[in-house]
Motif scaffolding. Sequence first.
Motif, PDB file in Angstrom:
ATOM      1  N   VAL A   1       0.880  -1.169   0.000  1.00 20.58           N
ATOM      2  CA  VAL A   1       0.000   0.000   0.000  1.00 20.58           C
ATOM      3  C   VAL A   1       0.919   1.219   0.000  1.00 20.58           C
ATOM      4  CG1 VAL A   1      -1.789   1.295   1.202  1.00 20.58           C
ATOM      5  CG2 VAL A   1      -1.813  -1.215   1.248  1.00 20.58           C
ATOM      6  N   GLU A   2       0.944   1.906  -1.108  1.00 19.91           N
ATOM      7  CA  GLU A   2       1.882   3.029  -1.243  1.00 19.91           C
ATOM      8  C   GLU A   2       1.470   4.210  -0.354  1.00 19.91           C
ATOM      9  OE1 GLU A   2       3.295   2.384  -5.861  1.00 19.91           O
ATOM     10  OE2 GLU A   2       1.778   3.898  -5.376  1.00 19.91           O
ATOM     11  N   ASN A   3       2.519   4.898   0.187  1.00 16.75           N
ATOM     12  CA  ASN A   3       2.239   6.136   0.894  1.00 16.75           C
ATOM     13  C   ASN A   3       1.728   7.177  -0.093  1.00 16.75           C
ATOM     14  OD1 ASN A   3       2.835   5.669   3.619  1.00 16.75           O
ATOM     15  ND2 ASN A   3       5.036   5.836   3.250  1.00 16.75           N
ATOM     16  N   PRO A   4       0.834   8.017   0.322  1.00 15.66           N
ATOM     17  CA  PRO A   4       0.325   9.051  -0.591  1.00 15.66           C
ATOM     18  C   PRO A   4       1.388  10.110  -0.865  1.00 15.66           C
ATOM     19  CG  PRO A   4      -0.579   9.352   1.604  1.00 15.66           C
ATOM     20  CD  PRO A   4       0.168   8.051   1.637  1.00 15.66           C
ATOM     21  N   VAL A   5       1.187  10.851  -1.939  1.00 13.15           N
ATOM     22  CA  VAL A   5       2.068  11.959  -2.290  1.00 13.15           C
ATOM     23  C   VAL A   5       1.542  13.237  -1.627  1.00 13.15           C
ATOM     24  CG1 VAL A   5       2.930  13.388  -4.188  1.00 13.15           C
ATOM     25  CG2 VAL A   5       2.757  10.907  -4.452  1.00 13.15           C
ATOM     26  N   ILE A   6       2.439  14.033  -1.092  1.00 13.04           N
ATOM     27  CA  ILE A   6       2.047  15.264  -0.386  1.00 13.04           C
ATOM     28  C   ILE A   6       1.868  16.385  -1.392  1.00 13.04           C
ATOM     29  CG2 ILE A   6       2.751  16.970   1.330  1.00 13.04           C
ATOM     30  CD1 ILE A   6       4.357  14.756   2.686  1.00 13.04           C
ATOM     31  N   SER A   7       0.684  16.917  -1.462  1.00 17.44           N
ATOM     32  CA  SER A   7       0.401  18.034  -2.360  1.00 17.44           C
ATOM     33  C   SER A   7       0.862  19.356  -1.756  1.00 17.44           C
ATOM     34  CB  SER A   7      -1.100  18.119  -2.666  1.00 17.44           C
ATOM     35  OG  SER A   7      -1.535  16.961  -3.349  1.00 17.44           O
ATOM     36  N   ARG A   8       0.648  19.514  -0.447  1.00 19.76           N
ATOM     37  CA  ARG A   8       0.952  20.793   0.186  1.00 19.76           C
ATOM     38  C   ARG A   8       1.324  20.571   1.641  1.00 19.76           C
ATOM     39  NH1 ARG A   8      -2.172  25.169   2.537  1.00 19.76           N
ATOM     40  NH2 ARG A   8      -3.980  23.785   2.493  1.00 19.76           N
ATOM     41  N   VAL A   9       2.311  21.332   2.129  1.00 21.25           N
ATOM     42  CA  VAL A   9       2.694  21.328   3.540  1.00 21.25           C
ATOM     43  C   VAL A   9       2.357  22.704   4.101  1.00 21.25           C
ATOM     44  CG1 VAL A   9       4.567  21.091   5.205  1.00 21.25           C
ATOM     45  CG2 VAL A   9       4.559  19.682   3.134  1.00 21.25           C
ATOM     46  N   SER A  10       1.556  22.734   5.130  1.00 17.97           N
ATOM     47  CA  SER A  10       1.147  24.020   5.698  1.00 17.97           C
ATOM     48  C   SER A  10       1.190  23.963   7.217  1.00 17.97           C
ATOM     49  CB  SER A  10      -0.258  24.405   5.217  1.00 17.97           C
ATOM     50  OG  SER A  10      -1.201  23.427   5.623  1.00 17.97           O
ATOM     51  N   PHE A  11       1.103  25.161   7.823  1.00 16.31           N
ATOM     52  CA  PHE A  11       1.159  25.299   9.279  1.00 16.31           C
ATOM     53  C   PHE A  11      -0.007  26.164   9.723  1.00 16.31           C
ATOM     54  CE2 PHE A  11       5.357  24.931   7.417  1.00 16.31           C
ATOM     55  CZ  PHE A  11       5.933  23.902   8.142  1.00 16.31           C
ATOM     56  N   GLU A  12      -0.613  25.775  10.796  1.00 14.15           N
ATOM     57  CA  GLU A  12      -1.726  26.534  11.354  1.00 14.15           C
ATOM     58  C   GLU A  12      -1.457  26.823  12.827  1.00 14.15           C
ATOM     59  OE1 GLU A  12      -5.356  24.452  10.749  1.00 14.15           O
ATOM     60  OE2 GLU A  12      -5.326  24.636   8.553  1.00 14.15           O
ATOM     61  N   GLY A  13      -1.816  28.033  13.248  1.00 12.19           N
ATOM     62  CA  GLY A  13      -1.655  28.414  14.652  1.00 12.19           C
ATOM     63  C   GLY A  13      -0.325  29.066  14.960  1.00 12.19           C
ATOM     64  N   ASN A  14       0.572  29.152  13.967  1.00 16.18           N
ATOM     65  CA  ASN A  14       1.878  29.758  14.206  1.00 16.18           C
ATOM     66  C   ASN A  14       1.823  31.272  14.031  1.00 16.18           C
ATOM     67  OD1 ASN A  14       1.462  28.956  11.378  1.00 16.18           O
ATOM     68  ND2 ASN A  14       3.433  29.945  11.015  1.00 16.18           N
ATOM     69  N   LYS A  15       2.298  31.995  15.041  1.00 20.57           N
ATOM     70  CA  LYS A  15       2.378  33.450  15.005  1.00 20.57           C
ATOM     71  C   LYS A  15       3.793  33.935  15.285  1.00 20.57           C
ATOM     72  CE  LYS A  15      -2.432  34.045  16.558  1.00 20.57           C
ATOM     73  NZ  LYS A  15      -3.312  34.623  17.622  1.00 20.57           N
ATOM     74  N   ARG A  16       4.455  33.303  16.236  1.00 20.66           N
ATOM     75  CA  ARG A  16       5.797  33.737  16.622  1.00 20.66           C
ATOM     76  C   ARG A  16       6.848  33.324  15.596  1.00 20.66           C
ATOM     77  NH1 ARG A  16       4.875  37.719  20.137  1.00 20.66           N
ATOM     78  NH2 ARG A  16       3.220  37.108  21.579  1.00 20.66           N
ATOM     79  N   LEU A  17       6.652  32.172  14.958  1.00 20.80           N
ATOM     80  CA  LEU A  17       7.569  31.697  13.925  1.00 20.80           C
ATOM     81  C   LEU A  17       6.818  31.657  12.604  1.00 20.80           C
ATOM     82  CD1 LEU A  17       9.470  28.785  15.736  1.00 20.80           C
ATOM     83  CD2 LEU A  17      10.152  31.176  15.493  1.00 20.80           C
ATOM     84  N   SER A  18       7.415  32.237  11.576  1.00 24.83           N
ATOM     85  CA  SER A  18       6.753  32.303  10.280  1.00 24.83           C
ATOM     86  C   SER A  18       6.753  30.944   9.600  1.00 24.83           C
ATOM     87  CB  SER A  18       7.466  33.324   9.385  1.00 24.83           C
ATOM     88  OG  SER A  18       8.783  32.873   9.083  1.00 24.83           O
ATOM     89  N   ALA A  19       5.882  30.804   8.595  1.00 22.29           N
ATOM     90  CA  ALA A  19       5.827  29.557   7.833  1.00 22.29           C
ATOM     91  C   ALA A  19       7.153  29.301   7.124  1.00 22.29           C
ATOM     92  CB  ALA A  19       4.678  29.624   6.822  1.00 22.29           C
ATOM     93  N   GLU A  20       7.807  30.375   6.646  1.00 26.25           N
ATOM     94  CA  GLU A  20       9.095  30.204   5.985  1.00 26.25           C
ATOM     95  C   GLU A  20      10.129  29.637   6.951  1.00 26.25           C
ATOM     96  OE1 GLU A  20       7.207  32.846   5.826  1.00 26.25           O
ATOM     97  OE2 GLU A  20       6.563  32.715   3.730  1.00 26.25           O
ATOM     98  N   THR A  21      10.112  30.121   8.190  1.00 26.67           N
ATOM     99  CA  THR A  21      11.048  29.611   9.198  1.00 26.67           C
ATOM    100  C   THR A  21      10.787  28.146   9.494  1.00 26.67           C
ATOM    101  OG1 THR A  21      11.242  31.804  10.211  1.00 26.67           O
ATOM    102  CG2 THR A  21      11.884  29.909  11.556  1.00 26.67           C
ATOM    103  N   LEU A  22       9.509  27.781   9.636  1.00 24.94           N
ATOM    104  CA  LEU A  22       9.169  26.397   9.962  1.00 24.94           C
ATOM    105  C   LEU A  22       9.467  25.462   8.800  1.00 24.94           C
ATOM    106  CD1 LEU A  22       5.822  26.993  11.882  1.00 24.94           C
ATOM    107  CD2 LEU A  22       8.064  26.444  12.848  1.00 24.94           C
ATOM    108  N   LYS A  23       9.275  25.920   7.572  1.00 21.12           N
ATOM    109  CA  LYS A  23       9.600  25.073   6.431  1.00 21.12           C
ATOM    110  C   LYS A  23      11.091  24.775   6.371  1.00 21.12           C
ATOM    111  CE  LYS A  23       5.796  26.044   3.241  1.00 21.12           C
ATOM    112  NZ  LYS A  23       5.400  26.587   1.922  1.00 21.12           N
ATOM    113  N   GLY A  24      11.880  25.658   6.972  1.00 18.13           N
ATOM    114  CA  GLY A  24      13.316  25.434   6.984  1.00 18.13           C
ATOM    115  C   GLY A  24      13.768  24.374   7.971  1.00 18.13           C
TER     116      GLY A  24
END
Length: 790
Positions: free
Chosen positions: A103-126
């Motif tokens: 059973v193959e793992n699915p492919v990730i279409s999008r990675v997102s973050f919710e609830g983050n204010k102190r650290l930006s999405a760009e920082t977390l993606k890093g």
Amino acid sequence: MQRLRKISRAVILSAPLLVTGGMLPDPFGSFVSTAEAAVAGSIVVRGNTRIEAETVASYMTIKRGQQYSAADIDESLKALFATGLFEDVRITQQGGTVVVTVVENPVISRVSFEGNKRLSAETLKGVVRTTERSMLSRSRVQSDVQNILEAYRRSGRYRASVDPKTIDRGNGRVDLVFEINEGEKTGVERISFVGNKNFSDRRLRDVIRTRESGLLSWLRSSDTYDPDRLAADQELLRQYYYQNGYADFRIIAASADLDREQNVFYVTFTIDEGEKYQIGNVEVQSSLSSIDPESLKSYVRTSSGDTYNSRRVEQSLEDLTMQVSREGYAFAEVRPRALRNYETKTIDLVYNIEEGPRAYVERINIRGNDRTREYVIRREFDLAEGDAFNRVLMDKAERRLKNLGFFKEVRITTERGSSPDRVVINVDVEEQATGEVSFGVGYSTTDGVIGDISISEKNFLGRGQYIKLGVGGGESTQSYEFAFQEPFFLGRRIALDLEAYRRVSKNNDYRSYDEEITGGGFGFTLPLREDELSLKLFYNIYQTKIKDPKNLATNLATCSNNSNLSPAVCDALGTYLTSLAGYALIYNTLDNNLNPSNGLYGKFQQEFAGIGGDTQFMRSTVEGRAYREIFPDAGIVGNVTLRAGHIQGFGSKRLRISDQFMMGGELVRGFESQGIGPRDATTGDAIGGRFYVAGTVEATFPFPVIPEEFGLSGAVFADAGSLWDADNKLVQAVGTNGVNSNSFKVRASVGAGIRWQSPFGPLRMDFAVPVVKETGDKTQVFRLGGGTRF
């Protein structure tokens, strides 16, 4: 656990292969003889949609046409799960065929973050490893959760939680969402020191970068626990003690204890100060026959009788190494030897110069500089690829790079090159923001409310250049400025400075005329002795326009009693050009330029006007400041400041009011601006003087009861000074009997003040009482000044 259950199920299905004796049916009705090993006649892969069957089979230890056992099935399952490509794997046997159902793992279409204010999405993606268009791996997602939590811990939030969720988008695709609860900030409640006797906790807290939480926590991030910062704090403490004579200082322990209920840290440094040493004998010894040790003593910065200072020892090593290299010994090494005398508490220093191993710099690797140009980093080295390797010069380069302020972290390491006599230098840097948009507000008792706004960048376009644009103003002033600095002009360690400015000052309580100054200039700064002595050569040209605010007079000829201006002011009305060149010799050993507690500062400057223009004069000024901790344990710092100046006109040009020196509360508190010195007895206008001298003795101290977090400290001081001898032509214009205080007469004052490092910047309030004054002087008991930059 889910993966272990799947592997266990596959192993159980293959268990008949392990049972000895007889014939046992397999789960699918075929029979395998335990006396005979199974042979994989073929391998069939089922359930795969994106991954080729050959790719799946390549990961397995079971191969077509070869014998296999339960152990091989177990290893194949582990190998397939380890790829991160599959959510589930089963291996079964159907006759001579090995069937692999995936059973193959699915492919990730999008990675997102919710609830983050102190650290930006760009920082977390890093910090996460999971990326879009990659396979979903649950083990990798769990690792990403830990990475996100670690990022929040480093930002001071130990109560943060992360819940990863997937949203099915069909066709084997999902969105990965990290739902984050950042939690409250975990501050440092208290910083304590154990074992310190010579320096108070308050003083040592000023040395380190970690701060206690308090009223200003919302403005800074240094009041959170960071293990890297704690390690840096330990090094700062070592350097502080080593530079103040405590050569045996050591840190026994540095701990940070988390109180989970209160969500705070308690940081404790346990230290052993050791004894304080003075420097005894200082010698230079050399095993190189053509090197005269006596000729090198002038390059040693440590002297007998001084307090031991590790920074001075490092500077001596650097200077000696450079000088010996200039004399033709590229591989020479300078090694210091410290001989302690525990009875007299002295350290004898011997600088040994000897031939070092012949090693060359094969390559210098620069890593981590995404914005800063590589040559900006390389030029801080006094060695290049192909040069003789010298560790002292490498350490010097690391210190220079850290002092630039471009990088959050600098680490220089070495590794062996292509041969034993080749060394590779690795420079790893972590860049930080170097631009600043700032504004300032403040209040002055002379100019009222003042403010400014500026844009500056100290690493312009990654070239290491400084640039600034600023405007400011107040109730009676306006200012505009542009500044640019190239620290390495023509590839040499010579700083080129360019500036342009305009200042408009309206008449006010102490000035009866309007003044506009527009100009610019350039200069070159040459280091004569790095970190201490420098020479600046400069040229400046500016236009001065002095106007009667009532427009009743334009020059001396039209000035009348109706203008209510001093004849000396009337003499200066109009527009004139000043073109001057000069130099400044600067000596600086302050431990902190903004808030010094120890060291010396000296500056001698001369300016020569008359390279064209309408003025001709020679102006000389000198300034000296000395700081010393009087009672280090109590945080009391003493300061002695002396200033003096002289201006002499020459040629056919006359001195004007704007050329001469003015003195007031800026140098001798208790008096108004321009409140001291020669003055028109009729109009009360200050006309300035050709000589001045001023001195200050001051002690600052922290308030013992008020918490440090309030940033309040006190000061007591005594000021004295004099301004005298106005230009003869100005005196003649006013009339000899119409000028007061034209001779040398000392004014003096005593007082006390309050210093506040407020959220709006440093403010100072001084209360001074003149104890010696002259007729015509204008006094001012209270003086308030300050401002800020955001």
